[in-house]
Write a protein that holds these residues in place. Sequence first.
Motif, PDB file in Angstrom:
ATOM      1  N   GLU A  58     -11.393  27.332 -15.032  1.00  0.00           N
ATOM      2  CA  GLU A  58     -11.737  26.268 -14.449  1.00  0.00           C
ATOM      3  C   GLU A  58     -11.253  26.508 -13.180  1.00  0.00           C
ATOM      4  OE1 GLU A  58     -10.556  22.520 -16.121  1.00  0.00           O
ATOM      5  OE2 GLU A  58     -11.263  23.122 -18.083  1.00  0.00           O
ATOM      6  N   ALA A  59     -10.163  27.226 -12.778  1.00  0.00           N
ATOM      7  CA  ALA A  59      -9.399  27.328 -11.429  1.00  0.00           C
ATOM      8  C   ALA A  59     -10.309  28.226 -10.633  1.00  0.00           C
ATOM      9  CB  ALA A  59      -8.142  27.991 -11.632  1.00  0.00           C
ATOM     10  N   ILE A 117      -8.814  17.848  -7.932  1.00  0.00           N
ATOM     11  CA  ILE A 117      -8.584  18.851  -7.115  1.00  0.00           C
ATOM     12  C   ILE A 117      -9.819  19.967  -7.389  1.00  0.00           C
ATOM     13  CG2 ILE A 117      -7.101  20.381  -8.630  1.00  0.00           C
ATOM     14  CD1 ILE A 117      -7.111  20.097  -4.651  1.00  0.00           C
ATOM     15  N   THR A 118     -10.225  19.814  -8.433  1.00  0.00           N
ATOM     16  CA  THR A 118     -11.612  20.939  -8.619  1.00  0.00           C
ATOM     17  C   THR A 118     -12.822  20.313  -8.146  1.00  0.00           C
ATOM     18  OG1 THR A 118     -11.977  19.969 -10.924  1.00  0.00           O
ATOM     19  CG2 THR A 118     -10.570  21.933 -10.791  1.00  0.00           C
ATOM     20  N   GLU A 119     -12.950  19.286  -7.674  1.00  0.00           N
ATOM     21  CA  GLU A 119     -14.046  18.593  -6.919  1.00  0.00           C
ATOM     22  C   GLU A 119     -13.933  18.400  -5.569  1.00  0.00           C
ATOM     23  OE1 GLU A 119     -14.809  14.764  -9.198  1.00  0.00           O
ATOM     24  OE2 GLU A 119     -14.856  15.939 -11.179  1.00  0.00           O
ATOM     25  N   VAL A 151      -0.946  16.850   0.071  1.00  0.00           N
ATOM     26  CA  VAL A 151      -0.398  16.295  -1.308  1.00  0.00           C
ATOM     27  C   VAL A 151      -1.734  15.611  -2.011  1.00  0.00           C
ATOM     28  CG1 VAL A 151       1.075  15.108  -2.759  1.00  0.00           C
ATOM     29  CG2 VAL A 151       1.676  16.179  -0.682  1.00  0.00           C
ATOM     30  N   VAL A 152      -1.988  16.172  -3.378  1.00  0.00           N
ATOM     31  CA  VAL A 152      -3.219  15.603  -4.171  1.00  0.00           C
ATOM     32  C   VAL A 152      -2.477  14.856  -5.299  1.00  0.00           C
ATOM     33  CG1 VAL A 152      -5.150  15.980  -5.189  1.00  0.00           C
ATOM     34  CG2 VAL A 152      -4.840  17.227  -3.275  1.00  0.00           C
ATOM     35  N   ASP A 153      -2.929  13.712  -5.547  1.00  0.00           N
ATOM     36  CA  ASP A 153      -2.368  12.987  -6.540  1.00  0.00           C
ATOM     37  C   ASP A 153      -3.677  13.174  -7.746  1.00  0.00           C
ATOM     38  OD1 ASP A 153      -1.875  10.927  -8.795  1.00  0.00           O
ATOM     39  OD2 ASP A 153      -1.326   9.325  -7.224  1.00  0.00           O
ATOM     40  N   TYR A 154      -3.039  13.709  -8.512  1.00  0.00           N
ATOM     41  CA  TYR A 154      -4.403  14.109  -9.433  1.00  0.00           C
ATOM     42  C   TYR A 154      -4.747  12.941 -10.273  1.00  0.00           C
ATOM     43  CZ  TYR A 154      -0.836  14.232 -13.567  1.00  0.00           C
ATOM     44  OH  TYR A 154      -0.004  13.586 -14.398  1.00  0.00           O
TER      45      TYR A 154
END
Length: 313
Positions: free
Chosen positions: A220-221, A199-201, A191-194
């Motif tokens: 970007e994705a 997330i792109t980095e 789980v990533v807390d934006y």
Amino acid sequence: MQTVTYSRFGSPDVLTLSDAAPTSPRSGHLVVRVHAVSINPLDSKIRRGDARLLSGTKFPKTPGLDFAGVVEQVGEGVQGFQVGDAVFGGPGSLKVGYLSERISVPARVVAKKPKSLDFEGAAAIAVVGLAAQAAVQAARIKAGDHVLINGASGGLGPYALQLAKRAGAQVTAVSGTDGVALARELGADTVVDYKREAITESGRTFDSVLELSTRLPFSEARVLLKPRGVYVDLEPGPAKLIGATLQNPFRSQQHRFVIVQSPTAALEALGRKVDAGELRPGPTRVFALSEYRRAFEVAEKGGLVGKVVVRLA
């Protein structure tokens, strides 16, 4: 009969609560006494005029794309329903909404309400549940795939997360701080807390990206996709559809779209999954009909975990 309508495109301020004439059953339709209606992101797009090619420009309009209630009248030619049936349903057309005490709705987009859900819960599952199924199918998720779900704790995310896990995928869920616990409960592997991490980095890549937040465009994705990865988009605008259609044949990374349909058979299958415990409904925040404008403001503010539901009965 009270109904929420608007007579011009705009913010939630254009919404009004007014009296409307009673509905009568048309051929192939059911008259339903509505108990609850949920709010979806598409409601806002339609009301702002961003989807007028599909929703039209004829006013007044009524918002609300999925509902739950009780059948009061059965139109000519309708089979499988009778007066008193508890039902739920989804959009038959983007030109017609359901936020009204009584509606006439095509029987082909209605099914019996899941027994395990109350009316508020049932009103919240049609659009997001079917869209999640379509997104997982569009991505062709299979066992062992690494899947990113961006917007995992909103209205649609919890369903997509569960379906991806049931398919055997390794799921990374991107959520706001308030949704982290829910994403973990539903089985996300990471789980990533934006608000804390972009997330792109991350340097990670995935077999598919399900973009449910509307904040991560395909351009970007692509850095997150493996060479033959699939990006699934739930906001198909004309320009994006044309661009993807022309470019997909010439690139390995694919940009695919989901358009939600809600035939009775699909709704019945969704209800069976919920009743069998195979699909856990997401959380809801319920407002009274008198709070209709506030309900839309909360739903559109962003960062909400789950969905907003308006209770009519």
